[in-house]
Design a protein around this motif. Structure first.
Motif, PDB file in Angstrom:
ATOM      1  N   ALA A  42       0.797  -1.226   0.000  1.00 32.65           N
ATOM      2  CA  ALA A  42       0.000   0.000   0.000  1.00 32.65           C
ATOM      3  C   ALA A  42       0.834   1.282   0.000  1.00 32.65           C
ATOM      4  CB  ALA A  42      -0.973  -0.006   1.175  1.00 32.65           C
ATOM      5  N   PRO A  43       1.914   1.383   0.798  1.00 28.12           N
ATOM      6  CA  PRO A  43       2.642   2.650   0.825  1.00 28.12           C
ATOM      7  C   PRO A  43       3.511   2.899  -0.407  1.00 28.12           C
ATOM      8  CG  PRO A  43       3.662   1.095   2.341  1.00 28.12           C
ATOM      9  CD  PRO A  43       2.416   0.434   1.798  1.00 28.12           C
ATOM     10  N   HIS A  71       4.098   1.477  -7.645  1.00 23.98           N
ATOM     11  CA  HIS A  71       3.785   0.074  -7.921  1.00 23.98           C
ATOM     12  C   HIS A  71       2.751  -0.425  -6.914  1.00 23.98           C
ATOM     13  CE1 HIS A  71       7.007  -0.173 -10.851  1.00 23.98           C
ATOM     14  NE2 HIS A  71       7.751   0.487  -9.994  1.00 23.98           N
ATOM     15  N   ASN A  72       1.532   0.091  -7.057  1.00 24.81           N
ATOM     16  CA  ASN A  72       0.465  -0.237  -6.121  1.00 24.81           C
ATOM     17  C   ASN A  72      -0.774  -0.696  -6.887  1.00 24.81           C
ATOM     18  OD1 ASN A  72      -0.765   2.145  -7.105  1.00 24.81           O
ATOM     19  ND2 ASN A  72       0.293   3.365  -5.565  1.00 24.81           N
ATOM     20  N   TYR A  73      -1.868  -0.897  -6.168  1.00 23.82           N
ATOM     21  CA  TYR A  73      -3.084  -1.436  -6.776  1.00 23.82           C
ATOM     22  C   TYR A  73      -3.676  -0.480  -7.826  1.00 23.82           C
ATOM     23  CZ  TYR A  73      -7.535  -3.888  -7.104  1.00 23.82           C
ATOM     24  OH  TYR A  73      -8.626  -4.572  -7.561  1.00 23.82           O
ATOM     25  N   HIS A 130       1.122  -7.830 -12.086  1.00 27.60           N
ATOM     26  CA  HIS A 130       2.499  -7.733 -12.586  1.00 27.60           C
ATOM     27  C   HIS A 130       3.482  -7.096 -11.599  1.00 27.60           C
ATOM     28  CE1 HIS A 130       1.369  -3.598 -13.499  1.00 27.60           C
ATOM     29  NE2 HIS A 130       2.659  -3.351 -13.615  1.00 27.60           N
ATOM     30  N   ASP A 131       3.018  -6.307 -10.658  1.00 20.50           N
ATOM     31  CA  ASP A 131       3.928  -5.668  -9.702  1.00 20.50           C
ATOM     32  C   ASP A 131       3.690  -6.119  -8.264  1.00 20.50           C
ATOM     33  OD1 ASP A 131       5.710  -4.146 -11.177  1.00 20.50           O
ATOM     34  OD2 ASP A 131       4.387  -2.415 -11.301  1.00 20.50           O
ATOM     35  N   GLY A 166       9.253  -1.184  -4.605  1.00 20.34           N
ATOM     36  CA  GLY A 166       9.255   0.246  -4.906  1.00 20.34           C
ATOM     37  C   GLY A 166      10.645   0.834  -5.020  1.00 20.34           C
ATOM     38  N   LEU A 167      11.624  -0.027  -5.195  1.00 26.29           N
ATOM     39  CA  LEU A 167      13.010   0.421  -5.324  1.00 26.29           C
ATOM     40  C   LEU A 167      13.517   0.080  -6.716  1.00 26.29           C
ATOM     41  CD1 LEU A 167      14.108  -1.057  -1.906  1.00 26.29           C
ATOM     42  CD2 LEU A 167      13.499   1.325  -2.372  1.00 26.29           C
TER      43      LEU A 167
END
Length: 111
Positions: A14-15, A19-21, A93-94, A99-100
């Motif tokens: 979530a944070p 690359h989130n929903y 896909h993610d 997130g890096l």
């Protein structure tokens, strides 16, 4: 189907700012648009009909001419289960992406 969507949403970090929903749904929408352009999925208007008049069928050359050999081949080989797999892959896909960037991860593990 709802269970699958909620499970995928729960797995995304979530944070993570990108690359989130929300990004997953954006990729899903873009993928669906590409599949619709080549004629392997119905238009959204068909899916939103309360009671579709008749089963959707892929367009033929007269209804929607192909724009290249790749489009023709996609219409020939993509089965409904293949299209479903592409759409599920677009959503997930993610999943698990931290997130890096790759460069950051390489430096992290080399040091």
């Amino acid at each position: 189907m709802n269970g699958l969507l909620f499970a995928i949403k729960a797995i995304y970090h979530a944070p993570n700012p990108y690359h989130n929903y929300v990004h997953a749904i954006d990729v899903l929408q873009a993928t669906y648009s590409f599949l619709m352009d080549i004629g392997v999925v119905p238009p959204l208007s068909y899916l939103l009909e309360p009671e579709p008049r008749e089963p959707w069928q892929r367009p033929d050359e007269v209804q929607k001419p192909v724009c290249g050999i790749g489009t023709r081949r996609a219409r020939e080989v993509l089965r409904p289960q293949d299209v479903f797999a592409v759409l599920v892959a677009a959503m997930g896909h993610d999943v698990g992406h931290p997130g890096l960037s790759n460069a950051f991860m390489v430096c992290l593990y080399l040091n």
